[in-house]
Design a protein around this motif. Structure first.
Motif, short mmCIF file in Angstrom:
data_model
loop_
_atom_site.label_atom_id
_atom_site.label_comp_id
_atom_site.label_asym_id
_atom_site.label_seq_id
_atom_site.Cartn_x
_atom_site.Cartn_y
_atom_site.Cartn_z
N SER A 4 33.84 29.51 -25.18
CA SER A 4 34.08 28.28 -25.95
C SER A 4 35.29 27.54 -25.40
N LYS A 5 35.45 26.31 -25.84
CA LYS A 5 36.61 25.51 -25.42
C LYS A 5 37.92 26.20 -25.81
N LYS A 6 37.90 26.87 -26.96
CA LYS A 6 39.11 27.54 -27.44
C LYS A 6 39.48 28.75 -26.58
N LYS A 56 41.94 29.14 -22.41
CA LYS A 56 43.26 29.69 -22.07
C LYS A 56 43.11 31.06 -21.40
N LYS A 57 42.19 31.86 -21.91
CA LYS A 57 41.96 33.19 -21.35
C LYS A 57 41.40 33.09 -19.93
N VAL A 58 40.56 32.09 -19.70
CA VAL A 58 39.99 31.90 -18.36
C VAL A 58 41.10 31.54 -17.37
N ALA A 80 38.09 37.13 -9.97
CA ALA A 80 37.25 36.35 -9.05
C ALA A 80 36.44 35.27 -9.75
N ASN A 81 35.79 35.62 -10.86
CA ASN A 81 34.96 34.63 -11.56
C ASN A 81 35.81 33.53 -12.18
N ALA A 82 36.91 33.90 -12.79
CA ALA A 82 37.80 32.89 -13.40
C ALA A 82 38.37 31.98 -12.32
N ALA A 115 47.00 24.26 -18.70
CA ALA A 115 46.67 25.31 -17.73
C ALA A 115 47.75 25.39 -16.66
N GLY A 116 48.43 24.26 -16.43
CA GLY A 116 49.56 24.25 -15.51
C GLY A 116 49.16 24.31 -14.05
#
Length: 312
Positions: free
Chosen positions: A205-207, A210-212, A221-223, A259-260
């Motif tokens: 989800s959009k929320k 941050k974890k991604v 690798a996927n992120a 995300a910076g």
């Protein structure tokens, strides 16, 4: 000593509305938040807005102490007329907002697109201080934009800029505007969440973005693939902006900007590949500084900095 002029800035969002009493130094004297609620029920909405403005004016100020109310609206706006062509999150379509509000709010009113007024806020008190030629993009649920040329908000024939609907990929995803491959369909929070879901193989989800981004920082690798694909589209968009507007500063705001460097640095590297060298050498790409206050400061600035086509 002469008292500083004051105005109220209102930043209307799809979920919440932020309000602030701002002085001519750009300082916030008081602020509040209210739920947007059923904005399409306009009479009751206007009354709630009046009451909340009156609340932040107490006890030191009153309607007589402010020079006006500036309002940022999330949609297509004719700032000169105070007319809202379309604000989908509010279910507003063809609304003479300034005229309707004038029956409820006993002071001068100025209307602007929400990204435009956030740009004005950053130019006045944030990342764009001292700059005359600025472009700001806001990366959130959608992609908004604002442009300052020679220190003045550029509104064109009234609507201003919609950089979020600049086409990046003509065969890309369908956009709510009816086109395909708009900037917004590739770098907004919704777009990144869709990309992450496809690449990671689970619903994101959009929320959860941050974890991604955090996983990408750790080398997952996927992120990292999600971030790099997003950075490619973002970088192409940044290059287009640099080539068209030749700004001294390009400001990136909105929730995705948080995300910076994990996102912005690779995007800038991509932009270098597609930008004209002479324009690239004269621009600095930075994150916005004012956060959630940019909109209310900029909306107040519609009066306090004289940035309006409407002098009434």
């Amino acid at each position: 000593m002469k008292a500083l002029e004051q105005a109220v800035g209102v930043d209307i969002g799809g979920t919440n509305i932020k309000l602030a009493l701002v002085d001519s130094n750009g300082s916030i004297l008081n602020k509040a938040v209210m739920e947007t609620g059923n904005a399409w029920e306009r009479s009751s909405f206007y009354l709630k807005l009046y009451n909340k403005i009156a609340e932040i004016l107490k006890p030191e100020s009153s309607w007589q102490h402010i020079i006006g109310v500036g309002i940022g609206v999330p949609g297509l706006v004719d700032s000169a007329r105070g007319h809202v062509f379309y604000a989908p999150n509010l279910r507003w379509d063809g609304i003479d907002l300034k005229r309707e509000l004038a029956d409820h709010i006993p002071t001068s009113i100025r209307i602007g697109n929400d990204a435009n007024v956030a740009t004005l806020g950053e130019a006045w008190m944030g990342a764009g201080v001292g700059e005359e030629n600025i472009v700001m993009i806001t990366l959130g649920t959608g992609v908004g934009s604002g442009v300052l040329i020679n220190g003045q908000l550029y509104t064109g024939q009234g609507v201003g800029t919609e950089i979020g609907h600049m086409v990046i990929d003509s065969k890309g995803p369908k956009c709510v505007c009816g086109s395909r491959g708009c900037f917004e369909t590739l770098v907004s929070a919704k777009a990144i969440a869709t990309r992450a879901t496809e690449i990671i193989g689970e619903q994101i989800s959009k929320k959860e973005l941050k974890k991604v981004f955090a996983s990408a920082k750790k080398g997952d690798a996927n992120a990292t693939r999600v971030v790099n694909e997003t950075a490619t589209y973002l970088g192409i968009g940044i290059a287009n902006i640099i080539n068209i507007f030749n700004p001294s500063k390009l400001i990136i705001g909105g929730g995705i900007s948080m995300a910076g460097n994990v996102l912005i640095e690779p995007a800038v590297e991509v932009a270098k590949e597609y930008s004209l060298k002479a324009a690239l050498e004269r621009v600095t790409v930075v994150r916005a500084q004012l956060g959630n206050d940019a909109g209310v400061i900029g909306a107040g600035g519609l009066f306090l900095r004289g940035e309006s086509n409407d002098k009434n």
